[in-house]
Design a protein around this motif. Structure first.
Motif, mmCIF file in Angstrom:
data_model
loop_
_atom_site.group_PDB
_atom_site.id
_atom_site.type_symbol
_atom_site.label_atom_id
_atom_site.label_comp_id
_atom_site.label_asym_id
_atom_site.label_seq_id
_atom_site.Cartn_x
_atom_site.Cartn_y
_atom_site.Cartn_z
ATOM 1 N N ALA A 22 0.834 -1.199 0.000
ATOM 2 C CA ALA A 22 0.000 0.000 0.000
ATOM 3 C C ALA A 22 0.870 1.251 0.000
ATOM 4 O O ALA A 22 1.916 1.301 0.629
ATOM 5 C CB ALA A 22 -0.902 -0.001 1.228
ATOM 6 N N ASP A 71 -6.179 -3.644 2.528
ATOM 7 C CA ASP A 71 -6.006 -3.457 3.973
ATOM 8 C C ASP A 71 -7.385 -3.103 4.553
ATOM 9 O O ASP A 71 -8.315 -2.786 3.804
ATOM 10 C CB ASP A 71 -4.975 -2.365 4.261
ATOM 11 C CG ASP A 71 -5.378 -1.011 3.725
ATOM 12 O OD1 ASP A 71 -6.449 -0.483 4.124
ATOM 13 O OD2 ASP A 71 -4.627 -0.449 2.901
ATOM 14 N N ARG A 74 -9.077 0.232 3.353
ATOM 15 C CA ARG A 74 -9.489 0.194 1.940
ATOM 16 C C ARG A 74 -10.654 -0.770 1.745
ATOM 17 O O ARG A 74 -11.568 -0.505 0.975
ATOM 18 C CB ARG A 74 -8.291 -0.213 1.083
ATOM 19 C CG ARG A 74 -8.561 -0.127 -0.399
ATOM 20 C CD ARG A 74 -7.246 -0.192 -1.183
ATOM 21 N NE ARG A 74 -7.516 -0.228 -2.591
ATOM 22 C CZ ARG A 74 -7.314 -1.284 -3.372
ATOM 23 N NH1 ARG A 74 -6.779 -2.398 -2.874
ATOM 24 N NH2 ARG A 74 -7.609 -1.236 -4.661
ATOM 25 N N ARG A 75 -10.629 -1.883 2.456
ATOM 26 C CA ARG A 75 -11.737 -2.850 2.407
ATOM 27 C C ARG A 75 -13.035 -2.174 2.831
ATOM 28 O O ARG A 75 -14.077 -2.365 2.208
ATOM 29 C CB ARG A 75 -11.429 -4.050 3.291
ATOM 30 C CG ARG A 75 -12.527 -5.091 3.308
ATOM 31 C CD ARG A 75 -12.157 -6.259 4.243
ATOM 32 N NE ARG A 75 -13.198 -7.232 4.297
ATOM 33 C CZ ARG A 75 -13.369 -8.223 3.421
ATOM 34 N NH1 ARG A 75 -12.528 -8.363 2.423
ATOM 35 N NH2 ARG A 75 -14.363 -9.070 3.541
#
Length: 124
Positions: A22, A71, A74-75
């Motif tokens: 990321a 991560d 972001r999920r």
């Protein structure tokens, strides 16, 4: 209309995000992936409203999450986008109408376009 799952699978298979760590800056394809999640949520609501029973579109969203392996933050954005798409029609449609059917067609085309564009621009 059956091309969307194939295009989505292609997009997911070539997505460079899963292999990279990321970064603090958003990837150029991120907004497209978030929009795709929203489209999947809209299709999940509308297609079920219009007689398609099942979780095909939720399943496509799950495939997107699995391929991206985001991560937790972001999920959560992916899930919020899917839910936003789902809820955007919940207050508008209580039964399948011609307008809902037309919206399905527009979202199917948009999903296909997003999948194809992301795969062709950012795939290996």
């Amino acid at each position: 209309m059956r091309c969307l799952p194939l295009l989505l699978a292609t997009c997911l298979a070539v997505s460079p995000v899963a292999a990279r760590p990321a970064f603090s800056a958003e990837a150029p394809f991120e907004s497209g992936l978030m929009r795709l999640a929203e489209v999947l949520g809209s299709l999940h609501f509308l297609r079920n409203l219009c007689g398609e029973k099942g979780d095909q579109w939720r399943g496509e969203m799950q495939k997107l999450l699995e391929s991206e392996n985001p991560d937790p933050q972001r999920r959560a954005r992916f899930i919020a986008s899917f839910n936003r798409g789902y809820r955007s029609f919940g207050g508008t449609y209580t039964q399948c109408t011609a307008s809902a059917t037309e919206a399905i067609g527009r979202y199917m085309k948009e999903g296909e376009t997003l999948s194809r564009d992301i795969a062709s621009r950012y795939g290996n």
